[in-house]
Scaffold this motif. Structure first.
Motif, PDB file in Angstrom:
ATOM      1  N   GLY A  34       0.829  -1.210   0.000  1.00 47.53           N
ATOM      2  CA  GLY A  34       0.000   0.000   0.000  1.00 47.53           C
ATOM      3  C   GLY A  34       0.860   1.256   0.000  1.00 47.53           C
ATOM      4  N   TRP A  46      -2.830   9.722   2.819  1.00 50.12           N
ATOM      5  CA  TRP A  46      -3.573   8.552   3.250  1.00 50.12           C
ATOM      6  C   TRP A  46      -2.978   7.985   4.515  1.00 50.12           C
ATOM      7  CZ3 TRP A  46      -2.282   5.461  -1.815  1.00 50.12           C
ATOM      8  CH2 TRP A  46      -0.906   5.216  -1.893  1.00 50.12           C
ATOM      9  N   PHE A  48      -3.072   3.944   6.406  1.00 48.27           N
ATOM     10  CA  PHE A  48      -3.590   2.582   6.423  1.00 48.27           C
ATOM     11  C   PHE A  48      -3.644   2.141   7.877  1.00 48.27           C
ATOM     12  CE2 PHE A  48      -0.846   3.017   2.579  1.00 48.27           C
ATOM     13  CZ  PHE A  48      -1.886   3.262   1.694  1.00 48.27           C
ATOM     14  N   ALA A  79      -8.157   1.480   4.448  1.00 48.84           N
ATOM     15  CA  ALA A  79      -7.410   2.477   3.674  1.00 48.84           C
ATOM     16  C   ALA A  79      -8.183   3.784   3.793  1.00 48.84           C
ATOM     17  CB  ALA A  79      -7.290   2.043   2.216  1.00 48.84           C
ATOM     18  N   CYS A  99      -6.730   5.610  -2.796  1.00 47.25           N
ATOM     19  CA  CYS A  99      -6.897   4.567  -1.770  1.00 47.25           C
ATOM     20  C   CYS A  99      -7.330   3.242  -2.390  1.00 47.25           C
ATOM     21  CB  CYS A  99      -7.910   5.013  -0.711  1.00 47.25           C
ATOM     22  SG  CYS A  99      -7.232   6.253   0.405  1.00 47.25           S
ATOM     23  N   ALA A 102      -4.213   1.589  -3.694  1.00 44.41           N
ATOM     24  CA  ALA A 102      -3.438   1.031  -2.568  1.00 44.41           C
ATOM     25  C   ALA A 102      -4.087  -0.252  -2.064  1.00 44.41           C
ATOM     26  CB  ALA A 102      -3.328   2.060  -1.447  1.00 44.41           C
ATOM     27  N   MET A 103      -5.403  -0.241  -1.933  1.00 39.43           N
ATOM     28  CA  MET A 103      -6.086  -1.448  -1.460  1.00 39.43           C
ATOM     29  C   MET A 103      -5.898  -2.590  -2.454  1.00 39.43           C
ATOM     30  SD  MET A 103      -7.587  -2.847   0.975  1.00 39.43           S
ATOM     31  CE  MET A 103      -8.607  -2.017   2.173  1.00 39.43           C
TER      32      MET A 103
END
Ligand code: FMN
Length: 170
Positions: A34, A46, A48, A79, A99, A102-103
């Motif tokens: 991520g 962001w 996490f 996220a 996000c 990243a997920m």
């Protein structure tokens, strides 16, 4: 070593988890995927949140529409977009896309490591925020349980290539 495409093909949404802890090293690798994901303007606005506390995970079941399997997994990942949104020239919201990428990186890495995930859209942003102490101006964009799979589901159907791809123009 499996290719990214091999892992993408083998990944499934997992809705049953074994009561087996996720090794710290594996969790770190998932989070690293991520961290290195791309963002619009490389903003990286962001955070996490990895939840390992069983009591908090139990409470998250209710925040995720009562989906009981959330309570089976030893880890819950959120996220979160940190701060206000920015709309890009294309009209899309940067933080939702950031996000989500990243997920995606995290769930693929989890699959590579033999771990199961299930991307959840059925959750209450407000409830998850309250449980995890997420600031008012931040939002939860995507969440998943993370743990060793307790099931091996068959692949779900996908539309054929000819229906979803065209070349040169729509
Ligand atoms: C944005 C998004 C939201 C989803 N929300 C849920 C959810 O709340 N609960 C659930 O059980 N599955 C959820 N899923 C999983 C989908 O049902 C699943 O990805 C789809 O049926 C294809 O199956 P597969 O992931 O095993 O290939 C979600 C998936 C995505 C991408």
């Amino acid at each position: 070593m499996p290719s990214v495409l091999d892992v993408a093909r083998a990944r499934r949404s997992i809705r049953k988890y074994l009561p087996k802890p996720v090794e710290d090293e594996k969790l770190q690798q998932v989070l690293e995927a991520g961290r290195i994901a791309p963002t619009a303007s490389n903003a990286q606005k962001w955070r996490f949140v990895a939840v390992r506390d069983p009591e908090t995970i139990k409470k998250l079941v209710n925040a995720c529409g009562g989906q009981a399997f959330v309570g089976e997994a030893p880890v819950f990942l959120a996220a979160c977009a940190d701060g206000p949104d920015r709309v890009m020239n294309c009209g899309q919201k940067a933080r939702v896309i950031d996000c989500s990428i990243a997920m995606s990186f995290m769930i693929l890495t989890a699959a590579e490591l033999g771990l199961g995930t299930c991307w959840l859209g059925n959750f209450s942003n407000d409830k998850v925020k309250r449980l995890l102490g997420i600031p008012d101006d931040s939002d939860v964009i995507a969440v998943t349980p993370l743990g060793y799979p307790g099931e091996s589901p068959d692949p779900r159907p996908r539309r054929p290539m000819g229906e979803v791809v065209s070349y040169e123009a729509w």
